[in-house]
Design a protein around this motif. Structure first.
Motif, PDB file in Angstrom:
ATOM      1  N   LYS A 262       0.834  -1.211   0.000  1.00 19.40           N
ATOM      2  CA  LYS A 262       0.000   0.000   0.000  1.00 19.40           C
ATOM      3  C   LYS A 262       0.864   1.254   0.000  1.00 19.40           C
ATOM      4  O   LYS A 262       0.616   2.193  -0.761  1.00 19.40           O
ATOM      5  N   ASP A 263       1.878   1.251   0.854  1.00 22.46           N
ATOM      6  CA  ASP A 263       2.763   2.416   0.926  1.00 22.46           C
ATOM      7  C   ASP A 263       3.563   2.593  -0.366  1.00 22.46           C
ATOM      8  O   ASP A 263       3.761   3.719  -0.840  1.00 22.46           O
TER       9      ASP A 263
ATOM     10  N   THR B  33       1.842   4.465  -3.195  1.00 22.90           N
ATOM     11  CA  THR B  33       1.527   5.896  -3.046  1.00 22.90           C
ATOM     12  C   THR B  33       2.396   6.757  -3.954  1.00 22.90           C
ATOM     13  O   THR B  33       2.082   7.928  -4.188  1.00 22.90           O
TER      14      THR B  33
ATOM     15  N   PRO C 275      -0.027   8.009  -7.603  1.00 26.27           N
ATOM     16  CA  PRO C 275      -1.418   8.328  -7.253  1.00 26.27           C
ATOM     17  C   PRO C 275      -2.371   7.853  -8.349  1.00 26.27           C
ATOM     18  O   PRO C 275      -2.070   7.953  -9.533  1.00 26.27           O
TER      19      PRO C 275
END
Length: 561
Positions: free
Chosen positions: A426-427, A430, A433
């Motif tokens: 998930k990180d 980032t 986007p």
């Protein structure tokens, strides 16, 4: 009205018992020992000496399935009083997602009524506007019942006995439609009969993946569904036994032009919120979200519809119930009237004789592996499921599921949980986007090397391989993503969350991971492969997050982006 009254009463008793779970667990253990101490297992291992929870912890070792396998074989042969005083009603076949299939003795006559009563009470309390005439679209895929040599039923925990199907009048699908074992055919039929019911109350499935698959079929095959609904026919492309097709055609009737037109109008508006628009009176979708897909569904197809995980269960029994259907986060309370619970601290799981704690002894914020003692012959049985204590409801701990121990990444003893992996993925994303992680799985390079000419062919250069299915909401071309940069970000994320992994990387015990992007069909094909193996039912199957066979790796490599 009686069912409503009985359900609310069962819920009231469950809540009352949460005030003193220690006493409830002590009473349950006494009943289990009293009933089963004279069995062959009970005599061999001195169950009569266990008179308290503390005795259980001191006098009986922690166990795994290997301890019971020979006893289960004897039960299947028809030998009486091997593990339990009374013969089991079913030998529950585990899915085998994280290992080989097991057979777990179970007595559905006593277990299921207890669980169902509490859930029914909770449904009446939480969704009071839902009426008894509203029906359920049950997304069920039949998994054939087998019999042991002595005639005991062998089936999955979620399998419906064909002899009882005629009694499920609350389901939109006729009994014959519940006998379909092909995933596509079964879901198409469930959708067809579900679409007839504009006042549908609930969509129900074992796992959220089945709900997603049904919606996918609805979007892809809506024209066929509308035509069948309009004309009272069943598409010829479905592979149905003649007698099943005949029975379903009769149940479908002459068609419903008005409802078919309503369905077509709503589907043409697009997929966002399609569930609520097709069934405006729907109360909730009931399924276990074992993939973390709840928020995705509720912002797309199921916008405006609560998604409720009833609880937490397995072939070994009903482990927990979720008393908070409308909460965003899913917590469950251990079903203290069904099993005696112990918990092994996460940091001690690999010890030879780890300490355990009972329900009243666990601490908020700590992670534990679940251990159960239940009335069907398992004592201090290690489930392999790791949970976190998030709080207490009266004296009963609130739990949230974290991961399966069998899903740990472990090339060199680092034991990285899927919780760490998911957070790191998930990180890492980032950085781009608009990218959404749809699905993922991991394979360790020694297994990868058995399929392709990987760089650790000699076993000296090991690493993890991540297969990711991504979606770009901003129209980004996925081919433009630098997978080497993504792999580096994943590596850094795991290192920051897992000290042993970081230490092993610094000592070059294994290398930085690799990332492969796969197309939208990859995990569908993996699902098909697993189902084709015949070792697990479609309704029970959970896609593995860690690949364990060369054939699974081949499926993913055949579907690279």
């Amino acid at each position: 009205m009686k069912a409503r009254h009985d359900g609310l009463r069962a819920l009231k008793i469950f809540r009352r018992n949460c005030k003193n779970v220690h006493a409830v667990q002590q009473k349950l253990l006494g009943e289990i020992i009293s009933k089963n101490s004279a069995t062959d297992y009970g005599r061999k291992f001195g169950l009569h000496r266990i008179r308290s929870l503390e005795d259980l912890r001191k006098r009986h070792p922690l166990t795994t399935y290997e301890r019971y396998e020979s006893f289960v074989d004897r039960v299947a042969q028809g030998e009486p009083q091997v593990m339990t005083k009374d013969p089991p009603t079913r030998l529950c076949e585990t899915s085998g997602t994280t290992g080989k299939n097991k057979l777990i003795p179970q007595d559905n006559k006593t277990l299921l009524p207890k669980v169902r009563a509490v859930i029914k009470g909770l449904m009446h309390e939480t969704f009071p506007k839902m009426t008894i005439v509203q029906r359920i679209m049950k997304l069920h895929i039949h998994y054939g019942f087998k019999k042991s040599k002595c005639g005991i039923t062998i089936a999955t925990a979620t399998a419906i006995d064909p002899k009882t199907m005629k009694f499920f009048v609350s389901y939109t699908t006729p009994p014959e439609g519940l006998l379909l074992n092909n995933l596509f055919d079964a879901l198409y039929i469930h959708l067809l009969f579900g679409l007839k019911e504009k006042s549908l109350g609930v969509i129900e499935a074992s796992f959220i993946m089945t709900v997603e698959e049904a919606i996918r079929i609805l979007i892809l095959k809506w024209e066929n569904l509308v035509e069948d609904l309009k004309t009272g026919t069943i598409h010829e492309g479905l592979h149905l036994e003649p007698w099943i097709r005949s029975a379903l055609s009769k149940a479908l009737g002459d068609g419903d032009v008005t409802r078919a037109n309503e369905v077509e109008v709503e589907i043409r508006k697009g997929p966002i919120g399609i569930v609520k628009r097709l069934w405006p009176s729907i109360a909730f979708i009931g399924c276990i979200d074992n993939l973390g897909r709840k928020s995705y569904l509720q912002t797309t197809f199921a916008a405006g519809v609560p998604i409720y995980s009833y609880g937490y269960g397995s072939s070994e029994g009903a482990q927990g119930i979720n008393l908070w259907p409308l909460d965003d986060d899913t917590h469950f309370l251990p079903f203290h009237a069904v099993a005696v619970f112990e918990f092994i601290p996460e940091e001690a799981m690999d010890k030879d004789d780890p300490p355990t704690y009972f329900l009243h002894e666990v601490e908020v914020g700590q992670n534990y592996e679940i251990v159960v003692t239940q009335g069907y012959g398992l004592y201090r049985y290690r489930m392999g499921d790791v949970v976190r204590v998030t709080g207490f409801y009266r004296s009963c701990p609130k739990l949230t599921f974290l991961y399966r121990r069998a899903m740990l990444l472990d090339i060199d003893g680092e034991k990285v949980s899927q919780l760490v992996v998911a957070a790191s993925l998930k990180d890492a994303l980032t950085m781009w986007p608009g990218l959404i992680l749809q699905q993922y799985c991991v394979v360790q390079s020694p297994l990868m090397s058995r399929v392709v000419n990987a760089k650790d062919k000699d076993g000296s250069h090991r690493y993890y391989v991540f297969f990711l299915q991504l979606k770009a909401n901003d129209g980004k071309d996925l081919h433009e993503i630098d997978v080497k940069v993504l792999a580096k970000r994943i590596d850094e994320g795991i290192c920051s969350r897992h000290f042993v992994f970081k230490e092993n990387r610094e000592e070059n015990r294994f290398s930085s991971p690799e990332v492969y992007l796969v197309n939208d069909n990859a995990f569908q094909e993996l699902r098909k492969y697993i189902l084709k193996s015949g070792k697990v039912s479609a309704v029970q199957m959970k896609l593995p997050l860690r690949l364990k066979t060369p054939e699974m790796v081949e499926v993913m490599l055949a579907n690279l982006l």
